[in-house]
Design a protein around this motif. Structure first.
Motif, PDB file in Angstrom:
ATOM      1  N   THR A  68       0.841  -1.187   0.000  1.00  0.00           N
ATOM      2  CA  THR A  68       0.000   0.000   0.000  1.00  0.00           C
ATOM      3  C   THR A  68       0.878   1.238   0.000  1.00  0.00           C
ATOM      4  OG1 THR A  68      -0.100   0.038   2.412  1.00  0.00           O
ATOM      5  CG2 THR A  68      -1.823  -1.184   1.263  1.00  0.00           C
ATOM      6  N   CYS A  69       0.280   2.356  -0.344  1.00  0.00           N
ATOM      7  CA  CYS A  69       1.008   3.617  -0.299  1.00  0.00           C
ATOM      8  C   CYS A  69       0.045   4.733   0.054  1.00  0.00           C
ATOM      9  CB  CYS A  69       1.707   3.895  -1.616  1.00  0.00           C
ATOM     10  SG  CYS A  69       0.606   3.892  -3.022  1.00  0.00           S
ATOM     11  N   VAL A  70       0.536   5.695   0.797  1.00  0.00           N
ATOM     12  CA  VAL A  70      -0.280   6.800   1.249  1.00  0.00           C
ATOM     13  C   VAL A  70      -0.396   7.841   0.146  1.00  0.00           C
ATOM     14  CG1 VAL A  70      -0.486   8.659   2.938  1.00  0.00           C
ATOM     15  CG2 VAL A  70       0.356   6.420   3.653  1.00  0.00           C
ATOM     16  N   VAL A  71      -1.629   8.282  -0.111  1.00  0.00           N
ATOM     17  CA  VAL A  71      -1.878   9.296  -1.133  1.00  0.00           C
ATOM     18  C   VAL A  71      -2.291  10.582  -0.439  1.00  0.00           C
ATOM     19  CG1 VAL A  71      -3.241   9.948  -3.138  1.00  0.00           C
ATOM     20  CG2 VAL A  71      -2.613   7.555  -2.792  1.00  0.00           C
ATOM     21  N   THR A  72      -1.523  11.636  -0.625  1.00  0.00           N
ATOM     22  CA  THR A  72      -1.888  12.952  -0.123  1.00  0.00           C
ATOM     23  C   THR A  72      -1.800  13.927  -1.285  1.00  0.00           C
ATOM     24  OG1 THR A  72       0.397  13.426   0.514  1.00  0.00           O
ATOM     25  CG2 THR A  72      -1.028  12.490   2.203  1.00  0.00           C
ATOM     26  N   GLY A  73      -2.773  14.805  -1.383  1.00  0.00           N
ATOM     27  CA  GLY A  73      -2.773  15.759  -2.485  1.00  0.00           C
ATOM     28  C   GLY A  73      -3.383  15.180  -3.749  1.00  0.00           C
ATOM     29  N   GLY A 167     -11.405  12.135  -1.596  1.00  0.00           N
ATOM     30  CA  GLY A 167     -10.174  11.568  -2.120  1.00  0.00           C
ATOM     31  C   GLY A 167      -9.772  12.248  -3.415  1.00  0.00           C
ATOM     32  N   PRO A 168      -8.602  11.895  -3.939  1.00  0.00           N
ATOM     33  CA  PRO A 168      -8.145  12.508  -5.189  1.00  0.00           C
ATOM     34  C   PRO A 168      -8.975  12.043  -6.375  1.00  0.00           C
ATOM     35  CG  PRO A 168      -6.632  10.790  -4.501  1.00  0.00           C
ATOM     36  CD  PRO A 168      -7.619  10.946  -3.394  1.00  0.00           C
ATOM     37  N   VAL A 169      -9.184  12.953  -7.319  1.00  0.00           N
ATOM     38  CA  VAL A 169      -9.885  12.660  -8.567  1.00  0.00           C
ATOM     39  C   VAL A 169      -9.036  13.226  -9.699  1.00  0.00           C
ATOM     40  CG1 VAL A 169     -11.990  13.005  -9.925  1.00  0.00           C
ATOM     41  CG2 VAL A 169     -12.140  12.833  -7.421  1.00  0.00           C
ATOM     42  N   TRP A 170      -8.873  12.450 -10.770  1.00  0.00           N
ATOM     43  CA  TRP A 170      -8.164  12.931 -11.949  1.00  0.00           C
ATOM     44  C   TRP A 170      -9.206  13.194 -13.037  1.00  0.00           C
ATOM     45  CZ3 TRP A 170      -3.870   8.592 -12.307  1.00  0.00           C
ATOM     46  CH2 TRP A 170      -3.102   8.619 -11.124  1.00  0.00           C
ATOM     47  N   VAL A 171      -9.144  14.352 -13.657  1.00  0.00           N
ATOM     48  CA  VAL A 171     -10.140  14.719 -14.652  1.00  0.00           C
ATOM     49  C   VAL A 171      -9.461  15.136 -15.951  1.00  0.00           C
ATOM     50  CG1 VAL A 171     -10.293  17.152 -13.975  1.00  0.00           C
ATOM     51  CG2 VAL A 171     -12.284  16.042 -15.005  1.00  0.00           C
ATOM     52  N   ALA A 172     -10.104  14.829 -17.074  1.00  0.00           N
ATOM     53  CA  ALA A 172      -9.601  15.229 -18.390  1.00  0.00           C
ATOM     54  C   ALA A 172     -10.775  15.700 -19.228  1.00  0.00           C
ATOM     55  CB  ALA A 172      -8.903  14.061 -19.085  1.00  0.00           C
ATOM     56  N   PHE A 173     -10.523  16.690 -20.078  1.00  0.00           N
ATOM     57  CA  PHE A 173     -11.543  17.202 -20.979  1.00  0.00           C
ATOM     58  C   PHE A 173     -11.138  16.936 -22.426  1.00  0.00           C
ATOM     59  CE2 PHE A 173     -12.083  20.275 -17.329  1.00  0.00           C
ATOM     60  CZ  PHE A 173     -13.241  19.674 -16.844  1.00  0.00           C
ATOM     61  N   HIS A 174     -11.993  16.231 -23.111  1.00  0.00           N
ATOM     62  CA  HIS A 174     -11.816  15.836 -24.512  1.00  0.00           C
ATOM     63  C   HIS A 174     -10.432  15.212 -24.745  1.00  0.00           C
ATOM     64  CE1 HIS A 174     -13.632  16.196 -28.634  1.00  0.00           C
ATOM     65  NE2 HIS A 174     -12.505  15.526 -28.835  1.00  0.00           N
ATOM     66  N   HIS A 175     -10.298  13.950 -24.288  1.00  0.00           N
ATOM     67  CA  HIS A 175      -9.048  13.235 -24.514  1.00  0.00           C
ATOM     68  C   HIS A 175      -8.926  12.850 -25.990  1.00  0.00           C
ATOM     69  CE1 HIS A 175     -11.838   9.845 -24.259  1.00  0.00           C
ATOM     70  NE2 HIS A 175     -10.901   9.071 -24.777  1.00  0.00           N
ATOM     71  N   GLU A 176      -7.705  12.583 -26.402  1.00  0.00           N
ATOM     72  CA  GLU A 176      -7.384  12.250 -27.801  1.00  0.00           C
ATOM     73  C   GLU A 176      -8.048  13.219 -28.780  1.00  0.00           C
ATOM     74  OE1 GLU A 176      -7.668   8.261 -29.213  1.00  0.00           O
ATOM     75  OE2 GLU A 176      -7.181   7.374 -27.287  1.00  0.00           O
ATOM     76  N   ASN A 203      -8.478  18.811  -4.507  1.00  0.00           N
ATOM     77  CA  ASN A 203      -8.234  17.368  -4.600  1.00  0.00           C
ATOM     78  C   ASN A 203      -8.214  16.857  -6.035  1.00  0.00           C
ATOM     79  OD1 ASN A 203     -11.059  17.953  -4.744  1.00  0.00           O
ATOM     80  ND2 ASN A 203     -11.482  15.763  -4.569  1.00  0.00           N
ATOM     81  N   VAL A 204      -8.500  17.731  -7.001  1.00  0.00           N
ATOM     82  CA  VAL A 204      -8.620  17.308  -8.393  1.00  0.00           C
ATOM     83  C   VAL A 204      -7.315  17.565  -9.143  1.00  0.00           C
ATOM     84  CG1 VAL A 204      -9.771  17.735 -10.604  1.00  0.00           C
ATOM     85  CG2 VAL A 204     -11.120  17.569  -8.497  1.00  0.00           C
ATOM     86  N   ALA A 205      -6.775  16.502  -9.742  1.00  0.00           N
ATOM     87  CA  ALA A 205      -5.607  16.625 -10.615  1.00  0.00           C
ATOM     88  C   ALA A 205      -6.095  16.853 -12.034  1.00  0.00           C
ATOM     89  CB  ALA A 205      -4.752  15.367 -10.544  1.00  0.00           C
ATOM     90  N   ARG A 346      -1.297  -0.328  -3.986  1.00  0.00           N
ATOM     91  CA  ARG A 346      -2.673   0.027  -3.647  1.00  0.00           C
ATOM     92  C   ARG A 346      -2.698   1.382  -2.963  1.00  0.00           C
ATOM     93  NH1 ARG A 346      -5.376  -4.222   0.137  1.00  0.00           N
ATOM     94  NH2 ARG A 346      -3.651  -3.508   1.429  1.00  0.00           N
ATOM     95  N   PRO A 347      -3.442   2.361  -3.499  1.00  0.00           N
ATOM     96  CA  PRO A 347      -3.479   3.681  -2.873  1.00  0.00           C
ATOM     97  C   PRO A 347      -4.333   3.696  -1.612  1.00  0.00           C
ATOM     98  CG  PRO A 347      -4.943   3.622  -4.752  1.00  0.00           C
ATOM     99  CD  PRO A 347      -4.255   2.283  -4.722  1.00  0.00           C
ATOM    100  N   VAL A 348      -3.837   4.364  -0.589  1.00  0.00           N
ATOM    101  CA  VAL A 348      -4.590   4.589   0.642  1.00  0.00           C
ATOM    102  C   VAL A 348      -4.623   6.086   0.885  1.00  0.00           C
ATOM    103  CG1 VAL A 348      -4.731   4.195   3.119  1.00  0.00           C
ATOM    104  CG2 VAL A 348      -3.941   2.361   1.608  1.00  0.00           C
ATOM    105  N   THR A 349      -5.820   6.670   0.904  1.00  0.00           N
ATOM    106  CA  THR A 349      -5.970   8.116   1.006  1.00  0.00           C
ATOM    107  C   THR A 349      -6.020   8.543   2.458  1.00  0.00           C
ATOM    108  OG1 THR A 349      -7.199   8.138  -1.056  1.00  0.00           O
ATOM    109  CG2 THR A 349      -7.376  10.073   0.336  1.00  0.00           C
ATOM    110  N   ARG A 350      -5.321   9.637   2.765  1.00  0.00           N
ATOM    111  CA  ARG A 350      -5.397  10.261   4.101  1.00  0.00           C
ATOM    112  C   ARG A 350      -5.922  11.655   3.964  1.00  0.00           C
ATOM    113  NH1 ARG A 350       0.087   8.693   7.477  1.00  0.00           N
ATOM    114  NH2 ARG A 350      -0.455   6.549   7.913  1.00  0.00           N
TER     115      ARG A 350
END
Length: 350
Positions: A68-73, A167-176, A203-205, A346-350
């Protein structure tokens, strides 16, 4: 000085210095030898950048097989690469996770501009189940209109709702975007939305997803210097890279086996470093014929992505919008992917 304090001092010094891996090797040797030092020494966190001891609350956790690994940011620093997938038609990925006995690290889903409710609901479910959502939107307006600010209200509403996801969320607009319109408008759209979304949702990348091949080998109009957003912070560059052995195009069956590391991973790593951006595989796949020819390639290419510093390894497990047998319906391919999921970080969110 007795031997035990000397060894403890040595390990602590290595952990807090530039070569913490030597300390971990010594801890393992001490443990194998039955020394009681290993347990106490293992509690010491390695130094953060700058030479001061890391805060235990945000210390990086080793990400070996199954760890596991700690996810911050917004973007995990110690989880490289997370194993993920797009599955079916935004289908809950129980068919992939059940055999592995653990969750995906990343889950890719795809939405239109009118499906914000469903996208946010799915993101909440993903974070509740320990996955990082990586979501793509097609926009409710043209690129030019979005770049002119006419879609700001839509983007801000989305960002505010995602900011409440736990938790963290990754977002993309109109990929490819390659081939879908005027890329100057697409670039301007990204330059407007990136700071707007990042300010509204800590929290959004913000990610930008491209084909990768076009930027390195395609038309000059698709090169990074022509389309990459300028003057704004982008958190993640995602690339959709496929092993096309066994694909039939224009009546021709492709028998070329690609060198993914030399053609893509290493060049993209160098480019990402030059931009100060994390990079990862947003989609990848291989055909049933490729899997039969080289069944161990999946594990090999995962290791190559890891060596090149990729943060995600996301499989395109769906027959939809596919030109070949990318999906994991073939049992042998699914077993190989299950092994990766089981042993990936495995991500673990703090």
């Amino acid at each position: 000085m007795p031997l035990a304090p000397r060894l403890t001092a040595l390990v602590v010094s290595l952990l807090r210095g530039p070569r913490p891996r030597l300390a971990l090797v010594l801890v393992v040797l001490l443990a194998l030898s039955g020394s009681g030092l290993a347990l106490g020494v293992a509690r010491v966190a390695p130094a953060a950048s700058g030479g001061t001891p890391a805060d235990p609350a945000v210390a990086k956790v080793p990400t070996g097989p199954g760890s596991t690994c700690v996810v911050t940011g917004r973007v995990p620093q110690g989880c490289r690469p997370l194993v993920g997938a797009a599955h079916g038609a935004n289908t809950e990925p129980v068919q992939l996770e059940g055999p592995a006995g653990r969750r995906l690290g990343v889950r890719r889903t795809y939405w239109t501009g009118t499906q914000v409710d469903s996208a946010v609901r799915t993101a909440r479910s993903d974070t509740a189940h320990g996955r990082i959502p990586w979501i793509s939107f097609k926009l409710p307006m043209s690129w030019a209109d979005m770049a002119a600010g006419r879609g700001d209200a839509w983007a801000l509403d989305l960002a505010h709702r995602l900011s409440r996801v736990d938790g963290p969320v990754w977002v993309a607009f109109h990929h490819e975007p390659e081939g879908d319109g005027d890329l100057a408008d697409w670039r301007a759209m990204q330059e407007r939305l990136a700071p707007l979304v990042r300010r509204a949702a800590p929290n959004v990348a913000y990610s930008v997803i491209l084909t990768g091949w076009n930027q390195l080998y395609g038309d000059r109009a698709y090169r990074f210097d022509r389309i990459w957003p300028r003057g704004v912070k982008i958190d993640i560059a995602g690339f959709d890279l496929y092993n096309e052995y066994g694909v039939t195009k224009n009546g021709r069956y492709d028998t070329r086996w690609p060198c993914m590391a030399c053609q893509f991973y290493r060049p993209l790593q160098r480019w990402a470093r030059s931009q100060g951006v994390a990079w990862g595989i947003a989609e990848f796949g291989w055909t049933d014929d490729a899997a039969r020819r080289r069944p161990h390639w999946l594990r090999t290419t995962y290791r190559e992505v890891r060596k090149a510093g990729g943060i995600a390894f996301t499989y395109f497990d769906t027959p939809y919008n596919s030109i070949a047998s990318w999906d994991l319906s073939e049992p042998g391919k699914q077993r190989l992917f299950t092994h990766l999921v089981r042993r990936g970080p495995r991500p673990v969110t703090r």
